[in-house]
Design a protein around this motif. Structure first.
Motif, PDB file in Angstrom:
ATOM      1  N   VAL A   1      10.949  -8.070   9.884  1.00 22.63           N
ATOM      2  CA  VAL A   1       9.838  -8.700  10.612  1.00 22.63           C
ATOM      3  C   VAL A   1       8.807  -9.244   9.628  1.00 22.63           C
ATOM      4  O   VAL A   1       8.449 -10.418   9.677  1.00 22.63           O
ATOM      5  N   ALA A   2       8.302  -8.384   8.732  1.00 24.15           N
ATOM      6  CA  ALA A   2       7.261  -8.798   7.789  1.00 24.15           C
ATOM      7  C   ALA A   2       7.149  -7.769   6.679  1.00 24.15           C
ATOM      8  O   ALA A   2       7.555  -6.610   6.844  1.00 24.15           O
ATOM      9  N   ASP A   3       6.592  -8.199   5.554  1.00 25.06           N
ATOM     10  CA  ASP A   3       6.342  -7.293   4.429  1.00 25.06           C
ATOM     11  C   ASP A   3       4.865  -6.909   4.385  1.00 25.06           C
ATOM     12  O   ASP A   3       3.992  -7.741   4.673  1.00 25.06           O
ATOM     13  N   PHE A   4       4.625  -5.662   4.004  1.00 25.39           N
ATOM     14  CA  PHE A   4       3.278  -5.116   3.904  1.00 25.39           C
ATOM     15  C   PHE A   4       3.092  -4.524   2.503  1.00 25.39           C
ATOM     16  O   PHE A   4       4.068  -4.162   1.843  1.00 25.39           O
ATOM     17  N   THR A   5       1.838  -4.431   2.080  1.00 23.25           N
ATOM     18  CA  THR A   5       1.541  -3.836   0.777  1.00 23.25           C
ATOM     19  C   THR A   5       0.384  -2.854   0.917  1.00 23.25           C
ATOM     20  O   THR A   5      -0.589  -3.134   1.633  1.00 23.25           O
ATOM     21  N   VAL A   6       0.512  -1.717   0.230  1.00 27.21           N
ATOM     22  CA  VAL A   6      -0.571  -0.753   0.138  1.00 27.21           C
ATOM     23  C   VAL A   6      -1.184  -0.898  -1.253  1.00 27.21           C
ATOM     24  O   VAL A   6      -0.483  -0.740  -2.260  1.00 27.21           O
ATOM     25  N   TRP A   7      -2.471  -1.219  -1.302  1.00 22.17           N
ATOM     26  CA  TRP A   7      -3.211  -1.334  -2.559  1.00 22.17           C
ATOM     27  C   TRP A   7      -4.103  -0.111  -2.718  1.00 22.17           C
ATOM     28  O   TRP A   7      -4.807   0.292  -1.789  1.00 22.17           O
ATOM     29  N   GLY A   8      -4.088   0.483  -3.922  1.00 26.52           N
ATOM     30  CA  GLY A   8      -4.958   1.596  -4.240  1.00 26.52           C
ATOM     31  C   GLY A   8      -6.150   1.112  -5.039  1.00 26.52           C
ATOM     32  O   GLY A   8      -6.059   0.156  -5.818  1.00 26.52           O
ATOM     33  N   PHE A   9      -7.285   1.779  -4.850  1.00 25.92           N
ATOM     34  CA  PHE A   9      -8.519   1.374  -5.514  1.00 25.92           C
ATOM     35  C   PHE A   9      -9.052   2.497  -6.390  1.00 25.92           C
ATOM     36  O   PHE A   9      -9.154   3.648  -5.953  1.00 25.92           O
ATOM     37  N   GLY A  10      -9.368   2.183  -7.630  1.00 20.92           N
ATOM     38  CA  GLY A  10      -9.892   3.175  -8.547  1.00 20.92           C
ATOM     39  C   GLY A  10      -8.777   3.871  -9.286  1.00 20.92           C
ATOM     40  O   GLY A  10      -7.647   3.372  -9.393  1.00 20.92           O
TER      41      GLY A  10
END
Length: 287
Positions: free
Chosen positions: A277-286
């Motif tokens: 269906v679609a691609d997702f991304t998890v971005w971490g901060f710090g």
């Protein structure tokens, strides 16, 4: 007046009154906010953690909701698709309020736009933590031959096992901190939301969960097999059974996420009839 504006609230009912129709308009793409807000509505807004959640909608000049978000600390922010300008306006608003986000997840391009905006607005370092793919069940194709064993819906006597396996699963994907495995198990047991694959003698071998149906969609999650039992087909068999049961119960769309770093699971779900269906991304901060 600015043509669009972000409205933030800690009131779930207010959020759903404004965003409910928007979320239901694309149930597959919005599966996570649909299921998470349904869980919060049923079990309380602090189901996922001690801190109050934050919800938000982006409203156009004519009052139409065009994007939405939720944040359930200690987990990260979840954002529906946005443009670069919309992502920057949100980052500016959240940073101005002093919020510190551990991570953010969205459809791939939207996630990248928000991560760049958050880094620019706060000075924190943004790094990709996980890439995921959302799949939808097409024509079901159960594994053949199926492994030995049988499916069984988990019951109250399985609570300790579910707590242990969910904890192991959460730690394996890096989401163990702050999650209450007992609350998760109780929530799933309340509606038969976990199926086990067990041996002929009743020994549990793997599990697959499924969310409640909302807006015609059910999401399969989590799927877990203990390390010593992997590679024997149990995950595929229990996933196929949960998917079949969801369809039989009337779900129009049966969905699941995979970690793109795991080619084995991606290939498995495609063999079972799931399609991208679609691609997702998890971005971490710090740090």
């Amino acid at each position: 007046m600015h043509p669009e504006s972000w409205q933030l609230t800690d009131d779930l009912d207010d959020f759903l009154a404004r965003a409910g129709g928007f979320l239901r308009s694309r149930p597959a793409l919005h599966t996570v906010p649909l299921t998470v807000t349904d869980t919060l509505r049923r079990h309380g807004q602090r189901f996922h953690g001690a801190d109050a959640p934050l919800f938000g909608t982006l409203t156009a000049a004519d009052g139409t909701v065009v994007a939405a978000l939720f944040w359930t600390p200690p987990s990260g922010l979840y954002l529906t698709p946005v443009t670069a300008r919309q992502a920057d306006a949100l980052a500016e608003r959240l940073a101005g309020l002093g919020h510190r986000l551990p991570e953010a997840c969205a459809e791939r391009d939207s996630a990248a736009e928000f991560a760049r905006a958050w880094q620019r607005r706060t000075g924190v370092t943004a790094r990709v933590r996980r890439r995921e793919r959302l799949y939808r069940l097409g024509e079901p194709t159960p594994p053949s031959p199926a492994p030995r064993g049988r499916p069984r819906v988990a019951g109250p006597a399985d609570r300790d096992l579910l707590i242990r396996w969910y904890g192991e699963f959460a730690r394996a994907i890096g989401e163990g901190a702050g999650r209450d495995a007992g609350a998760w198990a109780d929530g799933r047991l309340s509606y038969g939301g976990v199926t086990l694959w067990e041996a002929a003698d009743g020994t549990p071998l793997a599990m697959a969960g499924a969310t409640r149906e909302i807006a015609g969609q059910v999401r399969v999650a989590p799927v877990y097999t203990p390390p010593g039992l992997r590679g024997r087909g149990y995950a595929g068999a229990v996933t196929a059974e949960v998917s079949r049961a969801a369809r039989a119960a009337g779900a129009a769309e049966v969905l699941l996420f995979t970690d793109l770093a795991n080619p084995t699971s991606n290939a498995l779900y495609q063999r079972l009839g799931y399609r991208e269906v679609a691609d997702f991304t998890v971005w971490g901060f710090g740090a």
